[in-house]
Design an enzyme around this catalytic site. Structure first.
Site, PDB file in Angstrom:
ATOM      1  N   HIS A  78       0.897  -1.152   0.000  1.00  0.00           N
ATOM      2  CA  HIS A  78       0.000   0.000   0.000  1.00  0.00           C
ATOM      3  C   HIS A  78       0.937   1.203   0.000  1.00  0.00           C
ATOM      4  CE1 HIS A  78      -2.415  -2.935   2.390  1.00  0.00           C
ATOM      5  NE2 HIS A  78      -3.460  -2.400   1.782  1.00  0.00           N
TER       6      HIS A  78
ATOM      7  N   ASP B 221       2.398   1.989   3.311  1.00  0.00           N
ATOM      8  CA  ASP B 221       3.370   1.048   3.887  1.00  0.00           C
ATOM      9  C   ASP B 221       4.778   1.463   3.495  1.00  0.00           C
ATOM     10  OD1 ASP B 221       1.182  -0.588   4.582  1.00  0.00           O
ATOM     11  OD2 ASP B 221       1.321  -1.645   2.664  1.00  0.00           O
TER      12      ASP B 221
ATOM     13  N   GLU C 163     -10.369  -7.109  -4.788  1.00  0.00           N
ATOM     14  CA  GLU C 163     -10.142  -8.190  -3.803  1.00  0.00           C
ATOM     15  C   GLU C 163     -11.399  -8.336  -2.954  1.00  0.00           C
ATOM     16  OE1 GLU C 163      -6.444  -7.937  -1.577  1.00  0.00           O
ATOM     17  OE2 GLU C 163      -7.423  -8.859   0.146  1.00  0.00           O
TER      18      GLU C 163
ATOM     19  N   ASP D 118      -4.076 -13.806  -2.605  1.00  0.00           N
ATOM     20  CA  ASP D 118      -3.468 -13.483  -1.317  1.00  0.00           C
ATOM     21  C   ASP D 118      -3.508 -14.758  -0.492  1.00  0.00           C
ATOM     22  OD1 ASP D 118      -2.889 -10.918  -1.991  1.00  0.00           O
ATOM     23  OD2 ASP D 118      -4.100  -9.975  -0.435  1.00  0.00           O
TER      24      ASP D 118
HETATM   25  C1  XLS Z   1      -7.377  -6.749   4.211  1.00  0.00           C
HETATM   26  C2  XLS Z   1      -6.863  -6.932   2.867  1.00  0.00           C
HETATM   27  C3  XLS Z   1      -5.811  -5.929   2.403  1.00  0.00           C
HETATM   28  C4  XLS Z   1      -5.638  -5.970   0.920  1.00  0.00           C
HETATM   29  C5  XLS Z   1      -4.924  -4.826   0.341  1.00  0.00           C
HETATM   30  O1  XLS Z   1      -8.038  -7.608   4.772  1.00  0.00           O
HETATM   31  O2  XLS Z   1      -6.386  -8.248   2.783  1.00  0.00           O
HETATM   32  O3  XLS Z   1      -4.615  -6.122   3.065  1.00  0.00           O
HETATM   33  O4  XLS Z   1      -4.988  -7.144   0.504  1.00  0.00           O
HETATM   34  O5  XLS Z   1      -5.519  -3.614   0.650  1.00  0.00           O
HETATM   35 CA    CA Z   2      -5.427  -9.222   1.105  1.00  0.00          CA
HETATM   36 CA    CA Z   3      -7.067  -9.979   4.834  1.00  0.00          CA
END
Ligand code: XLS
Ligand code: CA
Ligand code: CA
Length: 441
Positions: free
Chosen positions: A100, A103, A232, A296
């Protein structure tokens, strides 16, 4: 910067007989599995927020790990994070990373100052990538959910000013993604949801979210972004209702707003289970709709039931995940991002490496099993046989569009009872085959 983890060397593949905790037992980067090297099949990525920033803080207590990396000044720390992230990736043979914007570099007063400092760190990262050409950006994203200005959402905020601020933040994050050669840009709708409909104009919020995504696509393409935009899905946390609930909901949204050509899905294991689905279900829904993009990789804890973001150690789940990935033809722009953090009690620096080794070996096993599921052929044959009635006769006529409703009525009247045309679902038989494949590696 000098070496940070002085007592940890490069993690080597030593094979399943090794008892060295600082070695891979199953992940052998250059070994070919399923027609590509394991490194190419798995495309592991480090998540900047957890690996470089996550210190164990939770709602009930402060951090347990010192992630200041020896630096008090925020910019010195941001640079140290770059150096140390590259050391971690190098030692673990991880080629990708994700961030992000915040980060990489935090907020400082005005947006102009924050942007200027962000540019400095992006330049530093760009230089580091030039010196280490094997390291690549899997995806970037903007943190449009943590600051108080986003308390009611970003793209779905009731305030047009907040929407504009988020747009400015996304524009900058997209520029950095392009500058660093990223092949993905993620929208995760942290606060894009609602707590009560009593105060919510849902139709406007959804239209606005799509407007923001359309602007991002138009701008991204205009500055040379050729990769994939991702949504996502996540059903809840932090808001009760999130608009990107699961794969099916997101695909419907993208189709409705004409965004499906530019977007794919970034599927997170733990978000799937929060939506009361399996990880494999979410991947399958994406795959059959040609919307599979990236992953992820983490796991939740069903006894806790919230987004625990644990490093994945469940081999069965990893195998079913990699089965979907292989069936989708493998990753193109996407990869396996460890959106995972060490447990709060696993607070030592060594635990960072143990966590990645566990996750990487789990997915290496998953890949090996998934490849065997496919080459073994028993499961695919079972499914093909189960649907064989669609290949000929009335089934083929339905698929080709030749048969009408009236034709089917005539067919059914002539045929009589059809229960005998069904075969066993064979679930236990298939689960037994799966165990046989898993334990015969
Ligand atoms: C939160 C999400 C976040 C995304 C990116 O639960 O997993 O980390 O992957 O914003
Ligand atoms: Ca994520
Ligand atoms: Ca997550």
């Amino acid at each position: 910067m000098s070496e940070f983890f002085k007592n940890i060397g490069k993690i080597a593949y030593e094979g399943k007989g090794s008892d060295n905790p600082m070695a891979f037992k199953y992940y052998n980067p250059d070994e070919v599995v399923g027609g590509k090297t394991m490194k190419e099949q798995l495309k592991f990525a480090l998540a900047w927020w957890h690996a470089m920033g996550g210190d164990g803080t939770d709602m009930f207590g402060c951090g347990t790990t010192d992630k200041s990396w020896g630096q008090c000044d925020p910019m010195a720390r941001a640079r140290a994070k770059v150096d140390i992230a590259f050391e971690i990736m190098d030692k673990l043979s991880i080629d990708y990373f994700c961030w992000h914007d915040r980060d990489l570099s935090p907020e400082f007063g005005s947006l102009a100052e924050t942007n200027a400092k962000f540019d400095e760190i992006v330049a530093y990262l760009e230089q580091k990538m030039k010196e280490n050409p094997s390291k690549k950006l899997l995806w970037g994203t903007a943190k449009c959910f943590d600051h108080p200005r986003y308390m009611h959402g970003a793209g779905t905020s009731p305030s047009a000013d907040v929407f504009a601020y988020a747009a400015a933040q996304i524009k900058k994050a997209l520029e950095a993604t392009v500058r660093l050669g990223g092949q993905g840009y993620v929208f995760w709708g942290g606060r894009e949801g609602y707590e009560t409909l009593l105060n919510t104009d849902m139709g406007l919020e959804l239209d606005n979210m799509a407007r923001l995504m359309r602007m991002a696509v138009d701008y991204g393409r205009s500055i040379g972004f050729t990769g994939d935009f991702y949504v996502e899905p996540k059903p809840k946390e932090p808001t009760k209702h999130q608009y990107d609930f699961d794969s099916a909901t997101v695909i419907g949204f993208l189709n409705k707003y004409g965004l499906a050509n530019d977007f794919k899905l970034n599927i997170e294991a733990n978000h799937a289970t929060l939506a009361q689905h399996t990880f494999q279900h979410e991947l399958r829904v994406a795959r059959v709709n040609n919307m599979f993009g990236s992953i992820d990789a983490n796991q939740g804890d069903t006894l806790l039931g919230w987004d625990t973001d644990q490093f994945p150690t469940n081999v069965y789940e990893a195998a079913l995940c990699m089965y979907e990935v292989l069936k989708a033809g493998g990753f193109t722009n996407g990869g396996l991002n460890f959106d995972a953090k060490t447990r709060r009690g696993s607070y030592t620096m060594d635990d960072i490496f143990h966590s990645f080794i566990a996750g990487m070996d789990t997915f290496a096993l998953g890949l090996r099993i998934a490849d065997k599921m496919i080459t073994d052929g028993r499961m695919d044959k079972f499914v093909a046989d189960r649907y064989a009635s669609w290949n000929t006769g009335i089934g083929a006529d339905i698929i080709s569009g030749k048969a009408t409703l009236a034709d089917l009525e005539a067919y059914a009247l002539a045929k009589g009872e059809v229960t005998d045309s069904l075969t066993s679902g064979g679930q236990e038989k298939l689960e037994s085959i799966m165990n046989n494949i898993m334990f015969n590696l």
